[in-house]
Motif scaffolding. Structure first.
Motif, mmCIF file in Angstrom:
data_model
loop_
_atom_site.group_PDB
_atom_site.id
_atom_site.type_symbol
_atom_site.label_atom_id
_atom_site.label_comp_id
_atom_site.label_asym_id
_atom_site.label_seq_id
_atom_site.Cartn_x
_atom_site.Cartn_y
_atom_site.Cartn_z
ATOM 1 N N PRO A 118 0.796 -1.235 0.000
ATOM 2 C CA PRO A 118 0.000 0.000 0.000
ATOM 3 C C PRO A 118 0.827 1.284 0.000
ATOM 4 O O PRO A 118 0.282 2.358 0.122
ATOM 5 C CB PRO A 118 -0.762 -0.119 1.331
ATOM 6 N N TYR A 119 2.159 1.162 -0.136
ATOM 7 C CA TYR A 119 3.020 2.343 -0.036
ATOM 8 C C TYR A 119 2.854 3.285 -1.215
ATOM 9 O O TYR A 119 2.852 4.502 -1.063
ATOM 10 C CB TYR A 119 4.494 1.918 0.078
ATOM 11 N N THR A 120 2.744 2.726 -2.408
ATOM 12 C CA THR A 120 2.624 3.554 -3.599
ATOM 13 C C THR A 120 1.981 2.755 -4.714
ATOM 14 O O THR A 120 2.091 1.521 -4.759
ATOM 15 C CB THR A 120 4.008 4.053 -4.057
ATOM 16 N N GLU A 178 -4.231 -7.955 -4.988
ATOM 17 C CA GLU A 178 -3.950 -6.572 -5.355
ATOM 18 C C GLU A 178 -4.238 -5.578 -4.240
ATOM 19 O O GLU A 178 -3.409 -4.718 -3.947
ATOM 20 C CB GLU A 178 -4.757 -6.194 -6.606
ATOM 21 N N LYS A 179 -5.373 -5.678 -3.609
ATOM 22 C CA LYS A 179 -5.796 -4.607 -2.714
ATOM 23 C C LYS A 179 -5.596 -4.977 -1.245
ATOM 24 O O LYS A 179 -5.493 -6.144 -0.884
ATOM 25 C CB LYS A 179 -7.257 -4.258 -2.970
ATOM 26 N N GLY A 180 -5.532 -3.926 -0.408
ATOM 27 C CA GLY A 180 -5.413 -4.116 1.034
ATOM 28 C C GLY A 180 -4.091 -4.759 1.408
ATOM 29 O O GLY A 180 -3.065 -4.536 0.766
ATOM 30 N N THR A 181 -4.112 -5.560 2.469
ATOM 31 C CA THR A 181 -2.925 -6.310 2.866
ATOM 32 C C THR A 181 -2.709 -7.424 1.851
ATOM 33 O O THR A 181 -3.513 -8.352 1.759
ATOM 34 C CB THR A 181 -3.098 -6.903 4.273
ATOM 35 N N ARG A 182 -1.636 -7.341 1.090
ATOM 36 C CA ARG A 182 -1.428 -8.279 -0.004
ATOM 37 C C ARG A 182 -1.123 -9.678 0.521
ATOM 38 O O ARG A 182 -0.212 -9.871 1.315
ATOM 39 C CB ARG A 182 -0.300 -7.780 -0.918
ATOM 40 N N LYS A 183 -1.904 -10.643 0.069
ATOM 41 C CA LYS A 183 -1.757 -12.015 0.511
ATOM 42 C C LYS A 183 -1.444 -12.913 -0.684
ATOM 43 O O LYS A 183 -1.765 -12.578 -1.822
ATOM 44 C CB LYS A 183 -3.049 -12.478 1.205
ATOM 45 N N PRO A 184 -0.792 -14.074 -0.443
ATOM 46 C CA PRO A 184 -0.473 -14.983 -1.548
ATOM 47 C C PRO A 184 -1.708 -15.306 -2.386
ATOM 48 O O PRO A 184 -2.805 -15.498 -1.851
ATOM 49 C CB PRO A 184 0.063 -16.223 -0.831
ATOM 50 N N TYR A 185 -1.482 -15.376 -3.713
ATOM 51 C CA TYR A 185 -2.584 -15.556 -4.658
ATOM 52 C C TYR A 185 -2.099 -16.443 -5.797
ATOM 53 O O TYR A 185 -0.911 -16.451 -6.150
ATOM 54 C CB TYR A 185 -3.024 -14.178 -5.173
ATOM 55 N N GLU A 186 -3.019 -17.192 -6.387
ATOM 56 C CA GLU A 186 -2.646 -18.199 -7.380
ATOM 57 C C GLU A 186 -2.107 -17.608 -8.674
ATOM 58 O O GLU A 186 -1.285 -18.233 -9.357
ATOM 59 C CB GLU A 186 -3.845 -19.096 -7.681
ATOM 60 N N LYS A 187 -2.540 -16.406 -9.052
ATOM 61 C CA LYS A 187 -2.043 -15.816 -10.291
ATOM 62 C C LYS A 187 -0.635 -15.269 -10.072
ATOM 63 O O LYS A 187 -0.427 -14.371 -9.261
ATOM 64 C CB LYS A 187 -2.969 -14.695 -10.762
ATOM 65 N N ASN A 188 0.320 -15.837 -10.814
ATOM 66 C CA ASN A 188 1.718 -15.470 -10.594
ATOM 67 C C ASN A 188 2.513 -15.655 -11.886
ATOM 68 O O ASN A 188 2.639 -16.771 -12.389
ATOM 69 C CB ASN A 188 2.306 -16.341 -9.484
#
Length: 361
Positions: free
Chosen positions: A277-279, A310-320
């Motif tokens: 969320p920094y920039t 993408e949004k908020g606290t970024r957590k691991p996600y399958e799209k990579n």
């Protein structure tokens, strides 16, 4: 080690505070403060009962047999969440998975001198240190070189002290980290590997030291990196996308220098949320080698998904897209996510040496 901690943690509160201030800190100061103020002369915690509460909580954890990389990750997590970033100096935390990616692409080896002119808390330097240590013969002399003559960094703010501390916890390598404005101190052909994420959109009074004229520091930082690389050195630099297409004289001249006097290996465009969320600043990674030859072609890769939400606290996600980037890297394969642009196309007058993925796409 268990017995040592047990003996310390069972001391009365007042005795524990005295022991740290009179025994532990003087030893740490003697060993590590020769390169700058790393450890203070007394503990900032003045209340002995508060210190005892902290030590009692730490005693509940089993840390002695935990892998040093995990300890480093935990410390870096603490730093990330306890230090103000995204401030007026344009600093922000570089996500660990991006750091690891960049280190793997430049592949520092034993004997290399590694430099980050804007090292912050030391993320790139620590990862490069660990990468080299994992892949070298751990003889006494090799470890001495790794710990004392491999890692170099500059940092404008007092975060430099934290970078030193972080390096010490990682296995040392703190000696050549300095609190300084690195642009005020040009380096010439000194480093084999440079990894950095410089603060964007800052002003500088030192452009003239690089034969540039702009007050904007973006192109000056990139020129600092080019100059500091040794012949056959390799760099991976996070840049604001504007550096890749800006029409001001300095930006064009630095891109021309990259294309005509270095080998621009790749431009990797990062997703908009990479540094959230920094920039939300659009950014790319530019990877280049200093070989004093013209770039034959540039491989572009569109890294839209980095494995985190993408949004908020970024957590691991399958799209990579990172696995594909690594898979295609050696052969610079063309795909839906990647393509190659020739030198002749890049140097066309109307193109003004642009290295912006979206422009060429």
């Amino acid at each position: 080690r268990v017995a040592i901690w047990k003996a310390f943690s069972e001391k009365p509160a007042s005795e524990m505070l005295v022991y740290i201030n009179l025994i532990i800190l003087p030893k740490l100061i003697s060993k590590y403060n020769h390169s700058g103020d790393v450890f203070s002369s007394s503990l900032k915690i003045k209340n002995a009962d508060n210190l005892k509460l902290i030590v009692d909580e730490l005693s509940k954890l089993t840390l002695l047999d935990v892998d040093s990389d995990i300890k480093g990750d935990a410390f870096e997590y603490f730093l990330k969440n306890s230090i103000t970033v995204g401030n007026d100096l344009g600093e922000y935390y570089t996500p660990r998975h991006i750091v690891k990616l960049m280190v793997s692409l430049v592949n520092p080896r034993f004997g290399d001198k590694v430099y980050d002119p804007c090292c912050g808390t030391g993320g790139f330097l620590i990862e490069a240190f660990r990468h080299i240590k994992r892949n070298c013969n751990p003889t006494k002399s090799n470890l001495k070189f790794l710990e004392e003559d491999t890692i170099y960094g500059g940092e404008l703010t007092e975060t430099a002290k934290i970078a030193k501390m972080n390096m010490i916890l990682a296995g040392d390598g703190h000696t050549h980290i300095r609190q300084q404005d690195s642009l005020e101190h040009p380096r010439k052909g000194e480093f084999d590997i440079i990894l950095t994420n410089f603060p964007f959109s800052q002003k500088t009074d030192f452009a003239h030291l690089y034969k540039l004229t702009s007050k904007s520091a973006n192109s000056v930082f990139l020129k600092h990196v080019i100059d500091a690389l040794a012949p056959d050195g390799k760099a991976a630099v996070v840049v604001p996308d504007s550096v890749l297409f800006a029409k001001d004289v300095d930006s064009i001249s630095v891109r021309k220098l990259l294309i005509d006097n270095c080998e621009v290996e790749s431009v990797i465009q990062l997703g908009t949320y990479t540094f959230a969320p920094y920039t939300m600043q659009p950014t790319s990674i530019i990877v280049f080698n200093k070989i004093n030859k013209k770039t034959k072609s540039v491989w572009f890769f569109d890294l839209k998904n980095d494995g985190f939400t993408e949004k908020g606290t970024r957590k691991p996600y399958e799209k990579n897209d990172i696995p594909d980037l690594k898979l295609y890297w050696n052969e610079k394969k063309e795909s839906e996510k990647s393509f190659t642009v020739s030198y002749n196309e890049i140097i066309k007058e109307k193109n003004k040496y642009k290295l912006f993925l979206n422009f060429h796409k």
